[in-house]
Design a protein around this motif. Structure first.
Motif, short mmCIF file in Angstrom:
data_model
loop_
_atom_site.label_atom_id
_atom_site.label_comp_id
_atom_site.label_asym_id
_atom_site.label_seq_id
_atom_site.Cartn_x
_atom_site.Cartn_y
_atom_site.Cartn_z
N ILE A 246 26.73 60.63 46.47
CA ILE A 246 26.73 61.47 45.26
C ILE A 246 27.90 61.08 44.35
O ILE A 246 29.02 60.85 44.82
CB ILE A 246 26.86 62.96 45.63
CG1 ILE A 246 25.56 63.44 46.31
CG2 ILE A 246 27.14 63.83 44.40
CD1 ILE A 246 25.64 64.87 46.80
N LEU A 247 27.62 61.02 43.07
CA LEU A 247 28.65 60.96 42.04
C LEU A 247 28.71 62.33 41.38
O LEU A 247 27.74 62.79 40.78
CB LEU A 247 28.32 59.90 40.99
CG LEU A 247 29.28 59.83 39.80
CD1 LEU A 247 30.67 59.41 40.24
CD2 LEU A 247 28.74 58.89 38.73
N ALA B 239 27.54 70.91 50.51
CA ALA B 239 26.09 70.71 50.64
C ALA B 239 25.79 69.26 51.01
O ALA B 239 24.90 68.98 51.84
CB ALA B 239 25.39 71.08 49.34
N ALA B 240 26.51 68.33 50.40
CA ALA B 240 26.31 66.92 50.72
C ALA B 240 26.68 66.63 52.18
O ALA B 240 25.99 65.87 52.87
CB ALA B 240 27.17 66.06 49.79
N VAL C 289 31.00 61.29 48.53
CA VAL C 289 30.99 61.87 47.19
C VAL C 289 32.14 61.24 46.41
O VAL C 289 33.27 61.20 46.90
CB VAL C 289 31.17 63.41 47.22
CG1 VAL C 289 31.12 63.97 45.80
CG2 VAL C 289 30.10 64.07 48.08
N TRP C 290 31.83 60.78 45.21
CA TRP C 290 32.85 60.17 44.37
C TRP C 290 33.04 60.99 43.09
O TRP C 290 32.13 61.67 42.62
CB TRP C 290 32.43 58.75 43.97
CG TRP C 290 32.69 57.71 45.04
CD1 TRP C 290 33.28 57.90 46.24
CD2 TRP C 290 32.36 56.33 44.96
NE1 TRP C 290 33.35 56.71 46.92
CE2 TRP C 290 32.79 55.73 46.16
CE3 TRP C 290 31.74 55.54 43.99
CZ2 TRP C 290 32.62 54.37 46.42
CZ3 TRP C 290 31.56 54.19 44.24
CH2 TRP C 290 32.00 53.60 45.44
N LEU D 61 35.19 60.79 50.71
CA LEU D 61 35.45 61.21 49.33
C LEU D 61 36.25 60.11 48.64
O LEU D 61 37.08 59.45 49.26
CB LEU D 61 36.22 62.52 49.30
CG LEU D 61 35.54 63.70 50.00
CD1 LEU D 61 36.54 64.81 50.26
CD2 LEU D 61 34.37 64.21 49.16
N GLY D 62 36.00 59.95 47.35
CA GLY D 62 36.74 58.89 46.68
C GLY D 62 36.56 58.89 45.19
O GLY D 62 35.97 59.79 44.60
#
Length: 333
Positions: free
Chosen positions: A7-8, A32-33, A41-42, A73-74
């Motif tokens: 995800i973005l 949720a992700a 997620v980014w 995460l990033g």
């Protein structure tokens, strides 16, 4: 092998909401992700944009990491010419120290803003010219192999902070190939050179210490809902808001009516804005799955980074959940 799903999160500030609301929504979306099995997620660095809350990207990553447990995460990405490589190495070394095994660092060379804001950031017009050298300098700090005598990044994490190069042109693809780094293409808003760039990246890839084979991430927009009508309604609202933000910039913040926005969207300028979101999956879960699988195959993507744009947080979370279920082969809500 199934395509990986990520995800973005643009940390959007919806009309009538605050930045605090936006960051709370980012936590909810990441949770949720995590529950749904997404890989990462980014968050993207943007400046002087009243509808995006992720300008202090490393702080957002740390905040969300504190409220999640396992998901990576990033930054997708840090616009490296806006910063010194040492400062970014310190920030992401700190993040990896606090949240080991969970931190990514995607790098871009665009300003992430307009020219007046570039000057406010103190970014020089030629800053992007040294991007390849800055990537290598940053990589050296993160590995404890500084290219600058007598200078090291503290803290330096024990684990690896993997680098990813972001781009929307052949330049980024060729640089990622030469450095042996994963390549993420911004096809969610800059679709034109996707296939040419991915082909160049794969053809010219040179193995590195980080990566033995080419790895492509492609961006795609998603509106997944229980049925197509609901998904289409969410898309219309989201893109109307996007157009409103676009044409309001430089107009003193004037409010535009829905009729004025629709008139703009029907104009050549509106068509150009719409073309930026060429790659968009809209519909019920099965339709979204078919679109994403076809897009991944056509793009030669190993991973899709999905941008869910529904205005309401609950709808965005539901889109994340439905997409994951569909891609796992279970399109039943």
């Amino acid at each position: 092998m199934p395509v990986a799903l990520s995800i973005l999160d643009l940390a959007p500030i919806a009309p009538g909401r605050s930045a605090r609301d936006s960051l709370a929504a980012s936590v909810e979306l990441a949770r949720a992700a995590e529950r749904s099995g997404y890989r990462r997620v980014w968050y993207a660095e943007h400046h002087n944009m009243p509808t995006i809350a992720s300008s202090a990207t490393s702080i957002v990553i740390g905040h969300v990491a504190e409220h999640t447990d396992t998901i990576r995460l990033g930054a997708g990405g840090i616009m490296l010419p806006n910063h010194s490589p040492l400062v970014i190495a310190e920030q992401f070394g700190t993040l990896e120290t606090l949240f080991p095994g969970r931190i990514d660092l995607g790098l871009g060379r665009a300003p992430g803003t307009d020219r007046p804001t570039m000057r406010a950031i103190r970014r020089d017009q030629t800053s992007a010219d040294s991007f390849p050298q800055d990537v290598l300098e940053l990589q050296g700090y993160l590995r404890g192999e500084s290219r600058v005598a007598g200078v090291q990044a503290v803290p330096r994490a024990e684990g690896e902070v993997p680098l990813y190069l972001l781009g929307s042109s052949l330049f980024g693809a060729q640089l990622a190939a030469r450095l042996g780094l994963p390549y993420a293409f911004a096809s969610h808003f800059a679709p034109d050179a996707l296939h040419e760039a991915v082909a160049a990246y794969r053809e010219e890839f040179e193995p590195s210490e980080q990566l033995a084979e080419p790895y492509v991430i492609a961006g795609v927009n998603v509106f997944a809902a229980e049925d197509r009508d609901e998904a289409e309604a969410q898309r219309r609202i989201s893109y109307r808001n996007r157009a409103r933000a676009f044409i309001s910039r430089g107009q003193g913040g004037r409010e535009y009516t829905d009729d004025e926005i629709e008139e703009f969207l029907a104009s050549p300028g509106g068509h150009q804005l719409s073309a930026m979101t060429k790659y968009t999956a809209v519909g019920a879960p099965e339709a979204v799955r078919e679109y994403l699988e076809g897009f991944a195959a056509a793009a030669g993507a190993d991973e899709l980074i999905t941008a869910h744009h529904a205005e309401q947080v609950a709808d965005r979370v539901r889109s994340v959940e439905l997409t994951a279920k569909a891609m796992a082969g279970n399109a039943t809500p």
